[in-house]
Design an enzyme around this catalytic site. Structure first.
Site, PDB file in Angstrom:
ATOM      1  N   GLU A  85       0.808  -1.217   0.000  1.00 19.45           N
ATOM      2  CA  GLU A  85       0.000   0.000   0.000  1.00 19.45           C
ATOM      3  C   GLU A  85       0.845   1.273   0.000  1.00 19.45           C
ATOM      4  O   GLU A  85       0.308   2.368  -0.201  1.00 19.45           O
ATOM      5  CB  GLU A  85      -0.937  -0.012   1.217  1.00 19.45           C
ATOM      6  CG  GLU A  85      -2.042  -1.059   1.094  1.00 19.45           C
ATOM      7  CD  GLU A  85      -2.887  -1.195   2.344  1.00 19.45           C
ATOM      8  OE1 GLU A  85      -2.435  -0.735   3.419  1.00 19.45           O
ATOM      9  OE2 GLU A  85      -3.984  -1.753   2.250  1.00 19.45           O
ATOM     10  N   GLU A 116       7.766 -21.377   7.979  1.00 18.45           N
ATOM     11  CA  GLU A 116       7.979 -20.475   9.106  1.00 18.45           C
ATOM     12  C   GLU A 116       9.038 -20.992  10.072  1.00 18.45           C
ATOM     13  O   GLU A 116       9.555 -20.254  10.911  1.00 18.45           O
ATOM     14  CB  GLU A 116       6.684 -20.241   9.862  1.00 18.45           C
ATOM     15  CG  GLU A 116       6.177 -21.435  10.650  1.00 18.45           C
ATOM     16  CD  GLU A 116       4.938 -21.094  11.468  1.00 18.45           C
ATOM     17  OE1 GLU A 116       5.051 -21.080  12.696  1.00 18.45           O
ATOM     18  OE2 GLU A 116       3.885 -20.825  10.860  1.00 18.45           O
TER      19      GLU A 116
END
Length: 302
Positions: A85, A116
């Site tokens: 963004e 992860e």
């Protein structure tokens, strides 16, 4: 069965909610809303540490450093979202704020099992980006112990990069590994262990603060106006015209002329109007001021 999850606030089981599935929809919604209302206060308790991290990050980025978010699962997705963004909001280069998620871009929509758990994967991802000591690495993990996030911070700090850790448990390995540890302890989730809920909301709020306030510090706004907005569609072109109007109070024809003369650059258009300079001069003054419109206006007025 007792596991190391027992020590994590985010994983705690709440017996008082054991029959939540038997409640009415409205009652469940009210309970969830009440839980969500606890998040801003938890973020508020960390504001001094958040502010210190922002000041340090802005200083690095003002010298050309980049900001990298690294996380797995929900935390990684929130980092990618925040980074994505920044270009349309603040006209940043796509490489200036980068979100890296364990398992690569495909993990944004499909879980990549085991990704992860690899600190080495974080190192490889940062090496692929050409990480330097001038950059900023922010690891984000609800538990504060995810190897991908902790490994990223440990590796970056060893290289001399600025490091920030955002977690939702106290005394986390992630905060300990980072130069700036931020621990937003929101408590157990409505659904045990579902850290996309309060923990995810807390992480989103913190990342919003870090990116937005850093960009303010870098001169990406004029007051509370997005003067570096990238007008890539009609909605944003209309927003650009409105921002110039709010900043200058100029009539429509003057605004259109200024935006045309400056190639649609809002900050430059405002400077031509308020500073009474032409587009090339506006561009030069903004370059000399490091993109800070207030400083450029002061220079234009002598």
């Amino acid at each position: 069965m007792s596991t190391d999850f027992d020590a994590l606030t985010t994983e705690a089981y709440r017996p008082e909610l054991a029959e939540i599935d038997r409640r009415s929809t409205l009652d469940i919604a009210r309970a969830m809303n009440a839980e969500d209302a606890l998040v801003p206060a938890a973020v508020g308790a960390e504001l001094p540490r958040i502010a210190a991290a922002i000041d340090a990050a802005a200083a690095r980025m003002s010298r050309g450093g980049r900001l990298f978010y690294l996380g797995a699962g929900t935390a990684g997705r929130l980092g990618v979202l925040d980074a994505s963004e920044c270009p349309p909001t603040f006209n940043t280069d796509p490489g200036q704020v980068v979100g890296l998620i364990a398992g690569g871009p495909g993990a944004f929509v499909t879980a990549v099992e085991g990704a992860e758990d690899s600190a080495l994967l974080a190192k490889a991802d940062l090496d692929a980006q050409g990480l330097t000591a001038g950059d900023v690495v922010l690891g984000v993990s609800a538990s504060g112990r995810t190897p991908y996030a902790v490994g990223a911070v440990e590796y970056a700090r060893a290289l001399g990069a600025l490091t920030i850790g955002v977690s939702c448990n106290a005394d986390s390995p992630l905060a300990a590994a980072a130069e700036h540890g931020i621990e937003v302890v929101v408590g157990p989730e409505l659904i045990a262990g579902s850290t996309r809920l309060k923990a995810g909301t807390a992480q989103k709020l913190v990342l919003n603060m870090i990116s937005t306030i850093t960009m303010i510090k870098l001169g990406k706004t004029y007051g509370n106006l997005m003067v570096d907005v990238r007008a890539s569609n009609e909605k944003l072109r209309a927003r650009s015209r409105r921002i110039v109007h709010l900043a200058t109070g100029a009539p429509d024809e003057v605004i259109e002329a200024a935006l045309t003369e400056t190639g649609g650059e809002v900050k430059n258009a405002i400077l031509t109007i308020l500073g009474n300079v032409d587009a090339p001069t506006a561009g030069r003054l903004l370059t000399e001021s490091g993109g800070h419109l207030r400083a450029a206006l002061a220079a234009a007025h002598g």
